[in-house]
Write a protein that holds these residues in place. Sequence first.
Motif, PDB file in Angstrom:
ATOM      1  N   LEU A 102       0.797  -1.406   0.045  1.00  0.00           N
ATOM      2  CA  LEU A 102      -0.038   0.070   0.062  1.00  0.00           C
ATOM      3  C   LEU A 102       0.767   1.277  -0.128  1.00  0.00           C
ATOM      4  CD1 LEU A 102      -2.834  -1.089   2.400  1.00  0.00           C
ATOM      5  CD2 LEU A 102      -2.875  -0.782   0.000  1.00  0.00           C
ATOM      6  N   ASN A 124       0.364  -0.426  -8.977  1.00  0.00           N
ATOM      7  CA  ASN A 124      -1.180  -0.219  -9.367  1.00  0.00           C
ATOM      8  C   ASN A 124      -1.460  -0.903 -10.793  1.00  0.00           C
ATOM      9  OD1 ASN A 124      -3.530   0.940 -10.274  1.00  0.00           O
ATOM     10  ND2 ASN A 124      -3.448   2.022  -8.178  1.00  0.00           N
ATOM     11  N   SER A 162      -6.046  -1.137  -8.993  1.00  0.00           N
ATOM     12  CA  SER A 162      -6.047  -1.967  -7.735  1.00  0.00           C
ATOM     13  C   SER A 162      -4.395  -1.947  -7.388  1.00  0.00           C
ATOM     14  CB  SER A 162      -6.633  -3.362  -7.788  1.00  0.00           C
ATOM     15  OG  SER A 162      -7.881  -3.374  -7.959  1.00  0.00           O
ATOM     16  N   GLN A 163      -4.127  -1.889  -6.020  1.00  0.00           N
ATOM     17  CA  GLN A 163      -2.529  -1.804  -5.885  1.00  0.00           C
ATOM     18  C   GLN A 163      -2.501  -3.038  -4.914  1.00  0.00           C
ATOM     19  OE1 GLN A 163      -1.212   2.067  -5.047  1.00  0.00           O
ATOM     20  NE2 GLN A 163       0.434   1.577  -3.698  1.00  0.00           N
ATOM     21  N   ARG A 164      -2.276  -4.172  -5.580  1.00  0.00           N
ATOM     22  CA  ARG A 164      -2.253  -5.323  -4.935  1.00  0.00           C
ATOM     23  C   ARG A 164      -0.658  -6.326  -5.428  1.00  0.00           C
ATOM     24  NH1 ARG A 164      -7.806  -8.064  -7.441  1.00  0.00           N
ATOM     25  NH2 ARG A 164      -9.159  -6.449  -6.860  1.00  0.00           N
ATOM     26  N   PHE A 170      -9.116  -4.838   6.856  1.00  0.00           N
ATOM     27  CA  PHE A 170      -8.831  -3.160   6.353  1.00  0.00           C
ATOM     28  C   PHE A 170      -7.761  -3.348   5.401  1.00  0.00           C
ATOM     29  CE2 PHE A 170      -6.317   0.374   7.132  1.00  0.00           C
ATOM     30  CZ  PHE A 170      -7.167   1.476   6.851  1.00  0.00           C
ATOM     31  N   LEU A 171      -6.858  -3.800   5.464  1.00  0.00           N
ATOM     32  CA  LEU A 171      -5.652  -3.782   4.415  1.00  0.00           C
ATOM     33  C   LEU A 171      -5.852  -4.492   3.185  1.00  0.00           C
ATOM     34  CD1 LEU A 171      -2.537  -5.061   6.799  1.00  0.00           C
ATOM     35  CD2 LEU A 171      -3.136  -2.971   6.273  1.00  0.00           C
ATOM     36  N   LEU A 203      -9.165  -4.361   1.845  1.00  0.00           N
ATOM     37  CA  LEU A 203      -9.807  -3.237   1.191  1.00  0.00           C
ATOM     38  C   LEU A 203      -9.343  -2.082   0.756  1.00  0.00           C
ATOM     39  CD1 LEU A 203     -13.143  -3.766   3.698  1.00  0.00           C
ATOM     40  CD2 LEU A 203     -12.901  -4.520   1.377  1.00  0.00           C
ATOM     41  N   ARG A 204      -8.234  -1.844   1.393  1.00  0.00           N
ATOM     42  CA  ARG A 204      -7.413  -0.459   0.814  1.00  0.00           C
ATOM     43  C   ARG A 204      -6.615  -0.777  -0.551  1.00  0.00           C
ATOM     44  NH1 ARG A 204      -7.728   4.228   2.302  1.00  0.00           N
ATOM     45  NH2 ARG A 204      -5.507   4.806   1.803  1.00  0.00           N
ATOM     46  N   GLU A 205      -6.697  -2.290  -0.930  1.00  0.00           N
ATOM     47  CA  GLU A 205      -6.122  -2.294  -2.145  1.00  0.00           C
ATOM     48  C   GLU A 205      -6.719  -2.038  -3.287  1.00  0.00           C
ATOM     49  OE1 GLU A 205      -4.517  -6.398  -1.973  1.00  0.00           O
ATOM     50  OE2 GLU A 205      -3.032  -6.224  -0.514  1.00  0.00           O
ATOM     51  N   PRO A 206      -8.014  -2.364  -3.587  1.00  0.00           N
ATOM     52  CA  PRO A 206      -9.074  -3.027  -3.056  1.00  0.00           C
ATOM     53  C   PRO A 206      -8.810  -4.486  -3.406  1.00  0.00           C
ATOM     54  CG  PRO A 206     -10.294  -1.702  -4.474  1.00  0.00           C
ATOM     55  CD  PRO A 206      -8.492  -1.524  -4.695  1.00  0.00           C
ATOM     56  N   SER A 237     -19.114   1.406  -1.737  1.00  0.00           N
ATOM     57  CA  SER A 237     -18.387   1.452  -2.899  1.00  0.00           C
ATOM     58  C   SER A 237     -18.704   1.423  -4.250  1.00  0.00           C
ATOM     59  CB  SER A 237     -17.138   0.264  -2.760  1.00  0.00           C
ATOM     60  OG  SER A 237     -16.483   0.042  -3.923  1.00  0.00           O
TER      61      SER A 237
END
Length: 387
Positions: free
Chosen positions: A101, A108, A112-114, A167-168, A170-173, A217
């Motif tokens: 993150l 990204n 999405s930043q996974r 939480f982590l 869903l932040r990616e999401p 969302s």
Amino acid sequence: MLSNMQMPKQMTSSSYDYLLLWITLALLGLGLVMVYSASIAIAEANASIGHQSTYYLMRQAIFIGISLVAAYVAFQVPMEWWQKMAPHLFLLAIGLLILVLIPGVGRNINGSQRWLSLFVINLQPSEFMKLFAAMYVADYAVRKSAQMDSIVKGFLPMVAVMVLVGFLLLREPDFGALAVVASISISILWLAGINVWVFIGLLAVLPVAVYFLIVSSPYRLQRVIGFMDPWADPFGKGYQLSHALIAFGRGEWFGVGLGASVEKLLYLPEAHTDFLFAVIAEELGFVGVVTVLFLFSWLIIRAFGIGKEAAANEQYFSALLAQGIGVWIGGQAIINIGVNMGVLPTKGLTLPLLSFGGSGILANCIAIAVLLRIDYENRLIQKGLRV
């Protein structure tokens, strides 16, 4: 410890579940063939950046090769070591989820930043979180077995940890990965004997939480709307699902033939990853679909069978982990297949052992190796030999 990690000099079919191994190899082999078939068009479309028609085939073959080597190493590791290291591996997975993150560190793709870039390949930490979460929850349930009926001492600490993980993610999401991790955790806690009223309360709260996550969302809400009636907007919200359903319809009983899919010709997005099952349905038909379902069903049944045998041998960590792996592979397969068939809203989850992707294949193969190790130790115990 090192001496315990050595493989026996003579391995026979009676010392491990060879049929489970062959089913896994069959899924990997079928996935390799279908990834190649589904990815030719997109690979050739990217010829301007150096891709050839075999680009995804070669990468998938390399991923499988690396994963099988890692699985071989994982099989040699005693379950005692996995249990000891479970909290540390879980913390490592959390660290990777935080790292991904950080701007400039995480990569990204499509909003999405996974992923973490390792130059040659991209690492997806959420795939390893599924495995390490299963190990951690299984170890937690064994350590806290006397307190599993307690809400304060047994249930709430695990909820706090999983809220952090959620939480982590869903932040990616990555809502799909969160759904899988939650399914694994809840299933293991239930199998470990969590208070039945706490479990019922948890099941009652989950739909409310899912509803809140969807309506909060816009992109998730649009996916649900598109899922409800993909034909209302076949060129917009319902594009992916409508083309997946067309692929299923074209496949009929025996398919249009290997390599003859039309939908993979840049009509169906993510044909080699999230929607590989639709290409299987189109090219191999009902027979291909049933074959894949049979292979997954056998794998899941064996995972729970191995877990039951471990429990009979009083290897409770191994028992819960084996069944957790079964929930993971089975649950993710059901979600992916459901999405492809239009019975679940679209979400970014691959088909285990089949879809293109290095992190997913690696995590799946290590999980199967651990499952085989549990079975191997079960057989040693039953023979009266030292593990």
